[in-house]
Design an enzyme around this catalytic site. Sequence first.
Site, PDB file in Angstrom:
ATOM      1  N   GLN A 133      29.803  -1.935 -18.680  1.00 36.63           N
ATOM      2  CA  GLN A 133      31.195  -1.488 -18.704  1.00 36.63           C
ATOM      3  C   GLN A 133      31.950  -2.104 -19.886  1.00 36.63           C
ATOM      4  O   GLN A 133      32.694  -1.429 -20.586  1.00 36.63           O
ATOM      5  CB  GLN A 133      31.871  -1.860 -17.377  1.00 36.63           C
ATOM      6  CG  GLN A 133      33.222  -1.200 -17.158  1.00 36.63           C
ATOM      7  CD  GLN A 133      33.099   0.318 -17.024  1.00 36.63           C
ATOM      8  OE1 GLN A 133      32.045   0.837 -16.664  1.00 36.63           O
ATOM      9  NE2 GLN A 133      34.157   1.022 -17.360  1.00 36.63           N
ATOM     10  N   ILE A 134      31.719  -3.384 -20.106  1.00 36.69           N
ATOM     11  CA  ILE A 134      32.404  -4.067 -21.212  1.00 36.69           C
ATOM     12  C   ILE A 134      31.941  -3.525 -22.565  1.00 36.69           C
ATOM     13  O   ILE A 134      32.700  -3.488 -23.524  1.00 36.69           O
ATOM     14  CB  ILE A 134      32.189  -5.601 -21.106  1.00 36.69           C
ATOM     15  CG1 ILE A 134      33.023  -6.138 -19.938  1.00 36.69           C
ATOM     16  CG2 ILE A 134      32.542  -6.312 -22.405  1.00 36.69           C
ATOM     17  CD1 ILE A 134      32.794  -7.602 -19.606  1.00 36.69           C
TER      18      ILE A 134
ATOM     19  N   GLU B 247       9.231  -8.389  -3.603  1.00 34.65           N
ATOM     20  CA  GLU B 247       9.207  -9.677  -2.899  1.00 34.65           C
ATOM     21  C   GLU B 247      10.142  -9.653  -1.679  1.00 34.65           C
ATOM     22  O   GLU B 247      10.756 -10.650  -1.326  1.00 34.65           O
ATOM     23  CB  GLU B 247       9.613 -10.774  -3.890  1.00 34.65           C
ATOM     24  CG  GLU B 247       8.859 -12.076  -3.798  1.00 34.65           C
ATOM     25  CD  GLU B 247       7.346 -11.960  -3.815  1.00 34.65           C
ATOM     26  OE1 GLU B 247       6.781 -11.331  -4.747  1.00 34.65           O
ATOM     27  OE2 GLU B 247       6.715 -12.489  -2.893  1.00 34.65           O
TER      28      GLU B 247
ATOM     29  N   GLY C 173      31.269  -0.418 -23.060  1.00 30.70           N
ATOM     30  CA  GLY C 173      31.697   0.977 -23.205  1.00 30.70           C
ATOM     31  C   GLY C 173      30.523   1.864 -23.563  1.00 30.70           C
ATOM     32  O   GLY C 173      29.400   1.646 -23.093  1.00 30.70           O
ATOM     33  N   GLY C 174      30.765   2.835 -24.427  1.00 37.75           N
ATOM     34  CA  GLY C 174      29.722   3.789 -24.809  1.00 37.75           C
ATOM     35  C   GLY C 174      28.509   3.114 -25.426  1.00 37.75           C
ATOM     36  O   GLY C 174      27.371   3.529 -25.209  1.00 37.75           O
TER      37      GLY C 174
ATOM     38  N   TRP D  46       1.787  -0.297  -6.276  1.00 41.26           N
ATOM     39  CA  TRP D  46       2.815  -1.074  -6.993  1.00 41.26           C
ATOM     40  C   TRP D  46       2.311  -2.441  -7.418  1.00 41.26           C
ATOM     41  O   TRP D  46       3.065  -3.412  -7.340  1.00 41.26           O
ATOM     42  CB  TRP D  46       4.062  -1.292  -6.122  1.00 41.26           C
ATOM     43  CG  TRP D  46       4.660  -0.107  -5.489  1.00 41.26           C
ATOM     44  CD1 TRP D  46       4.804   0.126  -4.164  1.00 41.26           C
ATOM     45  CD2 TRP D  46       5.240   1.017  -6.152  1.00 41.26           C
ATOM     46  NE1 TRP D  46       5.424   1.324  -3.943  1.00 41.26           N
ATOM     47  CE2 TRP D  46       5.705   1.885  -5.160  1.00 41.26           C
ATOM     48  CE3 TRP D  46       5.401   1.367  -7.506  1.00 41.26           C
ATOM     49  CZ2 TRP D  46       6.325   3.099  -5.462  1.00 41.26           C
ATOM     50  CZ3 TRP D  46       6.019   2.572  -7.807  1.00 41.26           C
ATOM     51  CH2 TRP D  46       6.475   3.418  -6.794  1.00 41.26           C
TER      52      TRP D  46
ATOM     53  N   GLY E 217       4.995  -1.287   2.960  1.00 40.03           N
ATOM     54  CA  GLY E 217       5.901  -1.983   2.057  1.00 40.03           C
ATOM     55  C   GLY E 217       6.527  -3.153   2.775  1.00 40.03           C
ATOM     56  O   GLY E 217       5.943  -4.239   2.862  1.00 40.03           O
TER      57      GLY E 217
ATOM     58  N   GLU F 209       0.868  -1.184   0.000  1.00 39.25           N
ATOM     59  CA  GLU F 209       0.000   0.000   0.000  1.00 39.25           C
ATOM     60  C   GLU F 209       0.900   1.228   0.000  1.00 39.25           C
ATOM     61  O   GLU F 209       2.107   1.118   0.220  1.00 39.25           O
ATOM     62  CB  GLU F 209      -0.888  -0.023   1.260  1.00 39.25           C
ATOM     63  CG  GLU F 209      -1.810  -1.239   1.302  1.00 39.25           C
ATOM     64  CD  GLU F 209      -2.700  -1.277   2.543  1.00 39.25           C
ATOM     65  OE1 GLU F 209      -2.638  -0.335   3.368  1.00 39.25           O
ATOM     66  OE2 GLU F 209      -3.455  -2.254   2.669  1.00 39.25           O
TER      67      GLU F 209
ATOM     68  N   THR G  89       1.607  -5.362  -9.638  1.00 38.92           N
ATOM     69  CA  THR G  89       1.935  -5.929 -10.948  1.00 38.92           C
ATOM     70  C   THR G  89       0.649  -6.430 -11.606  1.00 38.92           C
ATOM     71  O   THR G  89      -0.151  -7.108 -10.953  1.00 38.92           O
ATOM     72  CB  THR G  89       2.967  -7.064 -10.792  1.00 38.92           C
ATOM     73  OG1 THR G  89       4.153  -6.512 -10.215  1.00 38.92           O
ATOM     74  CG2 THR G  89       3.308  -7.714 -12.124  1.00 38.92           C
TER      75      THR G  89
HETATM   76  C1  LIG Z   1       7.792  -2.753 -10.216  1.00 37.26           C
HETATM   77  C2  LIG Z   1       7.219  -3.161  -8.916  1.00 37.26           C
HETATM   78  C3  LIG Z   1       6.294  -4.191  -8.861  1.00 37.26           C
HETATM   79  C4  LIG Z   1       5.730  -4.568  -7.648  1.00 37.26           C
HETATM   80  N1  LIG Z   1       4.751  -5.532  -7.629  1.00 37.26           N
HETATM   81  C5  LIG Z   1       4.063  -5.749  -6.480  1.00 37.26           C
HETATM   82  C6  LIG Z   1       2.905  -6.593  -6.456  1.00 37.26           C
HETATM   83  O1  LIG Z   1       2.543  -7.207  -7.472  1.00 37.26           O
HETATM   84  N2  LIG Z   1       2.214  -6.738  -5.311  1.00 37.26           N
HETATM   85  C7  LIG Z   1       2.594  -6.107  -4.162  1.00 37.26           C
HETATM   86  O2  LIG Z   1       1.924  -6.261  -3.161  1.00 37.26           O
HETATM   87  N3  LIG Z   1       3.690  -5.299  -4.142  1.00 37.26           N
HETATM   88  C8  LIG Z   1       4.418  -5.096  -5.263  1.00 37.26           C
HETATM   89  N4  LIG Z   1       5.514  -4.268  -5.267  1.00 37.26           N
HETATM   90  C9  LIG Z   1       5.887  -3.612  -4.015  1.00 37.26           C
HETATM   91  C10 LIG Z   1       7.176  -4.137  -3.412  1.00 37.26           C
HETATM   92  O3  LIG Z   1       6.982  -5.423  -2.909  1.00 37.26           O
HETATM   93  C11 LIG Z   1       7.641  -3.131  -2.356  1.00 37.26           C
HETATM   94  O4  LIG Z   1       8.099  -1.990  -3.044  1.00 37.26           O
HETATM   95  C12 LIG Z   1       8.719  -3.684  -1.459  1.00 37.26           C
HETATM   96  O5  LIG Z   1       8.204  -4.661  -0.617  1.00 37.26           O
HETATM   97  C13 LIG Z   1       9.370  -2.589  -0.596  1.00 37.26           C
HETATM   98  O6  LIG Z   1       8.427  -1.808   0.042  1.00 37.26           O
HETATM   99  P1  LIG Z   1       8.473  -0.209  -0.056  1.00 37.26           P
HETATM  100  O7  LIG Z   1       8.625   0.135  -1.466  1.00 37.26           O
HETATM  101  O8  LIG Z   1       7.354   0.333   0.672  1.00 37.26           O
HETATM  102  O9  LIG Z   1       9.827   0.181   0.672  1.00 37.26           O
HETATM  103  P2  LIG Z   1      10.023   0.455   2.219  1.00 37.26           P
HETATM  104  O10 LIG Z   1       9.501  -0.683   3.007  1.00 37.26           O
HETATM  105  O11 LIG Z   1       9.529   1.816   2.525  1.00 37.26           O
HETATM  106  O12 LIG Z   1      11.594   0.427   2.318  1.00 37.26           O
HETATM  107  C14 LIG Z   1      12.434   1.556   2.054  1.00 37.26           C
HETATM  108  C15 LIG Z   1      13.859   1.187   2.456  1.00 37.26           C
HETATM  109  O13 LIG Z   1      13.913   0.902   3.860  1.00 37.26           O
HETATM  110  C16 LIG Z   1      14.445  -0.385   4.080  1.00 37.26           C
HETATM  111  N5  LIG Z   1      13.807  -1.006   5.244  1.00 37.26           N
HETATM  112  C17 LIG Z   1      12.484  -1.090   5.549  1.00 37.26           C
HETATM  113  N6  LIG Z   1      12.302  -1.781   6.676  1.00 37.26           N
HETATM  114  C18 LIG Z   1      13.530  -2.151   7.119  1.00 37.26           C
HETATM  115  C19 LIG Z   1      14.006  -2.881   8.237  1.00 37.26           C
HETATM  116  N7  LIG Z   1      13.170  -3.428   9.128  1.00 37.26           N
HETATM  117  N8  LIG Z   1      15.336  -3.083   8.341  1.00 37.26           N
HETATM  118  C20 LIG Z   1      16.195  -2.561   7.433  1.00 37.26           C
HETATM  119  N9  LIG Z   1      15.802  -1.866   6.366  1.00 37.26           N
HETATM  120  C21 LIG Z   1      14.486  -1.654   6.204  1.00 37.26           C
HETATM  121  C22 LIG Z   1      14.121  -1.133   2.815  1.00 37.26           C
HETATM  122  O14 LIG Z   1      14.960  -2.256   2.667  1.00 37.26           O
HETATM  123  C23 LIG Z   1      14.353  -0.076   1.766  1.00 37.26           C
HETATM  124  O15 LIG Z   1      15.724   0.023   1.489  1.00 37.26           O
HETATM  125  C24 LIG Z   1       6.128  -3.915  -6.453  1.00 37.26           C
HETATM  126  C25 LIG Z   1       7.080  -2.904  -6.513  1.00 37.26           C
HETATM  127  C26 LIG Z   1       7.622  -2.513  -7.716  1.00 37.26           C
HETATM  128  C27 LIG Z   1       8.595  -1.382  -7.739  1.00 37.26           C
END
Ligand SMILES: Cc1cc2nc3c(=O)[nH]c(=O)nc-3n(C[C@H](O)[C@H](O)[C@H](O)COP(=O)(O)OP(=O)(O)OC[C@H]3O[C@@H](n4cnc5c(N)ncnc54)[C@H](O)[C@@H]3O)c2cc1C
Lengths: 263, 385
Positions: free
Chosen positions: B338-339, B365, B341-342, B155, B130, B126, B157
């Site tokens: 990198q391999i 995931e 190049g441009g 997000w 995440g 949502e 898919t």
């Molecule tokens: C192209 C795409 C397709 C997707 N498809 C789906 C889908 O089909 N269904 C679905 O439900 N979701 C989907 N997602 C969502 C995706 O699973 C989430 O983006 C992902 O789980 C990360 O959540 P967030 O983006 O809210 O990042 P956040 O949770 O906000 O994380 C931000 C940063 O904080 C770090 N972080 C957060 N918590 C911790 C912790 N406890 N310890 C250390 N670091 C932490 C994270 O690793 C990250 O670096 C998709 C995303 C994209 C970009």
Amino acid sequence: MKVLVTVKEVTAVDDEFEIDGLGIDDRYVTADLNEWDEYAVEEAVQLSESLDDVEVVTVTIGPSDAEETIRQALAKGADRAIRVWDDALDDDAMLDPATKARLLAAVAEQEDPDLILTGVQSADDSLGATGVTLADQLGTEWAAVVNALDLDAQAGVAHVHRELEGGVEELTDVELPAVLTIQTGINDPRYASLRGIRQAQSKELAEKTLADIGLDATALDSPIEQTALYEPESEGGATLYEGTPEETAGELAGLLAERGVGQ
Amino acid sequence: MDFDLTDEQRQVRDEVRRFAENEIKPDATEYDTEEKYPREIVEQAAEIGLTGANIPVEYGGVGYDTLTNAIIAEELFAADPGIGLCIQSTAFGADALVGFGTEEQKEAFLEPVATGDAIMGAAISEPDVGSDVSSVSTRAEKDGDEWVINGNKMWITNGSIGDYFVVLCKTDPEAEGRYNGFSQIVVEADRDGFEADKITGKLGIRASDTAELILDDVRVPEENLVGTRGAGFLQLMQFFDETRTGVAAQAVGIAKGAAERALDYAEDREQFSKPISEFQAIQHKLSEMHTQVEAARMLTYKSAWSVDNEDDQLTMLASMAKEFASRVAVEVADEAVQIHGGAGYVNDFDVERFYRDAKITQIYEGTSEIQKNIIARELLGKGMT
Ligand SMILES: Cc1cc2nc3c(=O)[nH]c(=O)nc-3n(C[C@H](O)[C@H](O)[C@H](O)COP(=O)(O)OP(=O)(O)OC[C@H]3O[C@@H](n4cnc5c(N)ncnc54)[C@H](O)[C@@H]3O)c2cc1C
């Protein structure tokens, strides 16, 4: 009705390669189903889909290594496969078309198919003679380089188009039983479905020796022997015209006229 | 111990490779630049069973195990990650139905996906949810024999092209314990109050459709609830090991695709009157890239094999495979550019796209940080908190 399709595992050679004795060094070759045979298999499978009670059997001459390639045809819908091999056959030795046809004819006599489909040629040897030689040995009708097939199973007649040189197409009728050598482009070969691959694992792939098909080693006697394999000298010499189509077409026409190709 | 694939697995790999080479590769750049969903290619893939590869045979699929599905993912993603994802994601969320769905749900929702007549998705994330899945706020309330759903999913898919979605909702907010009170509910895209907004401008996997779902008083029949009410989070968790292994396989495919293209280019490109593959600096890059691909593949295969055979050791392995393989994908794609190049900096060559595509495998995931949290949690013997 039974359709026998001859299939062959062929080797494709990398652009850069080394020759090792009478063959190409293994490091530079990959094995695959002969392209023409893919079309022949597809044609047979399509017949089995459009007509009732058609059995499609493939036959190959090849060592056990070839089985994975042969299963491709089973995965695409052939019902069962026969693989002829014998200790008397040497992996590397070349089999000339008449010898191959003798072996295939022996299988055909046992199977008694209504129709035999072969590829026009194989991608590695490119001799283009096995199919018609087979027909000759069996004493059946044949048509070579078939690029359209309309089978009237009831009347026992195949209405075919043959691709001749110079863009000419011959329309002809062939009475069954017959051998047709199939040209690429006659259909659009399918990919094997995952389901087909799964089913192919349990389809029959029978191995037969020369004795099993009623022959002995004398069947391999051949007046043809491969004595050498070498790469022909190649010369560079491509002329590249750059510019608009109007300019380059004129330049090309000039060259052709100069060399006496065009008038 | 046996490292050989079975004959059948090799045949699947070879045929998927043929399909990917002929049907996916030639058009990949176009779908990437135009951010266009490759409907025709997905339909063709469905015809040969690729959209139902992991759906059980009883429901029109092929029922392949996790290892064979990993092999398929690798081949598709090595040709093009964006289109590969489109093909493999048609069954996102299907595992919940396979594991917990009723017979009627399986027939209604799995079969059309296997035959290519429907596309589904899994809606968990949502705008404010995440990595912390347990904070899902989309609410489903019972009204007579219907669920009424309100909330936004981000997000997602297949969001704007999918036919139905397994949506993680809060059904019982008063339930005790962080992981309780959630349910998985199937929501069809043609219900009143369902809206999808396509998200454009993605860095990579641009052929794949991603959207925000807005659920505004969407009503679905109570039969759309999957499994046990209140156990949705725990149901979802059961498949994380499998889906993470799947993303690891995607990453192996991306790394392989980039490494193979880099090798071809290095043999072709000449500088200082010889192919750049003659320079030791380039040779070492190629050696490292191909070694990394192989290492990532082995870890992924072991994780996949464990899903099918030995799930005691699985959770840590799946996170290791996902974290490692996605890192390898990013690093190998980087070296591949990198391999080149441009030439690698523009989309005349595929490696430019792979460089952009690779990154997603470290994010979706479960991010790499979350995978490392899980590995550490398992190492330190801590339970879920
Ligand atoms: C192209 C795409 C397709 C997707 N498809 C789906 C889908 O089909 N269904 C679905 O439900 N979701 C989907 N997602 C969502 C995706 O699973 C989430 O983006 C992902 O789980 C990360 O959540 P967030 O983006 O809210 O990042 P956040 O949770 O906000 O994380 C931000 C940063 O904080 C770090 N972080 C957060 N918590 C911790 C912790 N406890 N310890 C250390 N670091 C932490 C994270 O690793 C990250 O670096 C998709 C995303 C994209 C970009």
